[in-house]
Scaffold this motif. Structure first.
Motif, mmCIF file in Angstrom:
data_model
loop_
_atom_site.group_PDB
_atom_site.id
_atom_site.type_symbol
_atom_site.label_atom_id
_atom_site.label_comp_id
_atom_site.label_asym_id
_atom_site.label_seq_id
_atom_site.Cartn_x
_atom_site.Cartn_y
_atom_site.Cartn_z
ATOM 1 N N ASN A 277 0.623 -1.265 0.050
ATOM 2 C CA ASN A 277 0.023 0.131 -0.575
ATOM 3 C C ASN A 277 0.805 1.816 0.011
ATOM 4 O OD1 ASN A 277 -2.290 -1.417 0.157
ATOM 5 N ND2 ASN A 277 -3.196 -1.071 2.216
ATOM 6 N N ALA A 278 2.105 1.523 0.695
ATOM 7 C CA ALA A 278 2.792 2.300 0.633
ATOM 8 C C ALA A 278 3.364 3.011 -0.759
ATOM 9 C CB ALA A 278 4.314 2.024 1.952
ATOM 10 N N LYS A 279 3.111 1.905 -1.457
ATOM 11 C CA LYS A 279 4.119 1.805 -3.109
ATOM 12 C C LYS A 279 2.193 1.651 -4.099
ATOM 13 C CE LYS A 279 8.274 -0.307 -2.743
ATOM 14 N NZ LYS A 279 9.534 -0.817 -3.243
ATOM 15 N N ASN A 280 1.023 1.602 -3.214
ATOM 16 C CA ASN A 280 0.155 1.626 -4.187
ATOM 17 C C ASN A 280 0.111 0.629 -5.525
ATOM 18 O OD1 ASN A 280 -0.734 3.835 -2.728
ATOM 19 N ND2 ASN A 280 -1.065 4.998 -4.467
ATOM 20 N N THR A 281 1.223 -0.608 -5.142
ATOM 21 C CA THR A 281 0.723 -1.508 -5.828
ATOM 22 C C THR A 281 0.607 -3.370 -5.559
ATOM 23 O OG1 THR A 281 2.610 -0.496 -7.224
ATOM 24 C CG2 THR A 281 2.756 -2.411 -7.122
ATOM 25 N N VAL A 282 -0.104 -3.162 -6.039
ATOM 26 C CA VAL A 282 -0.360 -5.022 -6.057
ATOM 27 C C VAL A 282 0.956 -5.520 -7.370
ATOM 28 C CG1 VAL A 282 -2.279 -6.707 -6.305
ATOM 29 C CG2 VAL A 282 -2.628 -5.045 -5.266
ATOM 30 N N TYR A 283 1.168 -7.113 -6.967
ATOM 31 C CA TYR A 283 1.769 -7.554 -7.963
ATOM 32 C C TYR A 283 0.910 -8.844 -7.423
ATOM 33 C CZ TYR A 283 5.242 -4.626 -5.520
ATOM 34 O OH TYR A 283 5.937 -2.725 -5.490
#
Length: 123
Positions: free
Chosen positions: A73-79
């Motif tokens: 969530n800190a990077k606004n990214t899902v992997y």
């Protein structure tokens, strides 16, 4: 909300790829996110999903044990870590974000979609 998927490519069967889905918009961390895929001539299908906190994760039976979804969530990214890839995993992979309720497995539950990223697995 804008979603940007990346990380696709060409890989041999048995190989691995890691897809990323970067989101913009300050509300990202409050919503669930999913991955779907669409192979040529086929309907778009569910692959994996993760709730906003990551406390619940869902997988399609076809990828269980091989794919792992996670989020930062800190990077606004899902992997989406994809291991032991098979030729039948070949598809365009899409990430999506849901705002309201609804089942994580269902396409209509998602409100925002990114552009796809191509994954090709050679035999």
């Amino acid at each position: 909300v804008q979603l940007q998927a990346s990380g696709g490519g060409l890989v041999q069967a048995g190989g691995s790829l890691r897809l990323s889905c970067a989101g913009s918009g300050r509300t990202f961390r409050y919503y669930g996110r999913g991955w779907f895929r669409q192979a040529p001539g086929k309907e778009r299908e569910f692959v994996a999903a993760i709730t906003r906190t990551g406390d619940s994760i869902y997988y399609a039976d076809s990828v269980k044990g091989r794919f792992t979804i996670s989020r930062d969530n800190a990077k606004n990214t899902v992997y989406l870590q994809m291991n032991s890839l098979k030729p039948e995993d070949t598809a365009v992979y899409y990430c999506a974000q849901k705002i309201g309720g609804g089942n994580y497995y269902y396409i209509p539950s998602y409100d925002y979609w990114g552009q796809g990223t191509q994954v090709t697995v050679s035999s």
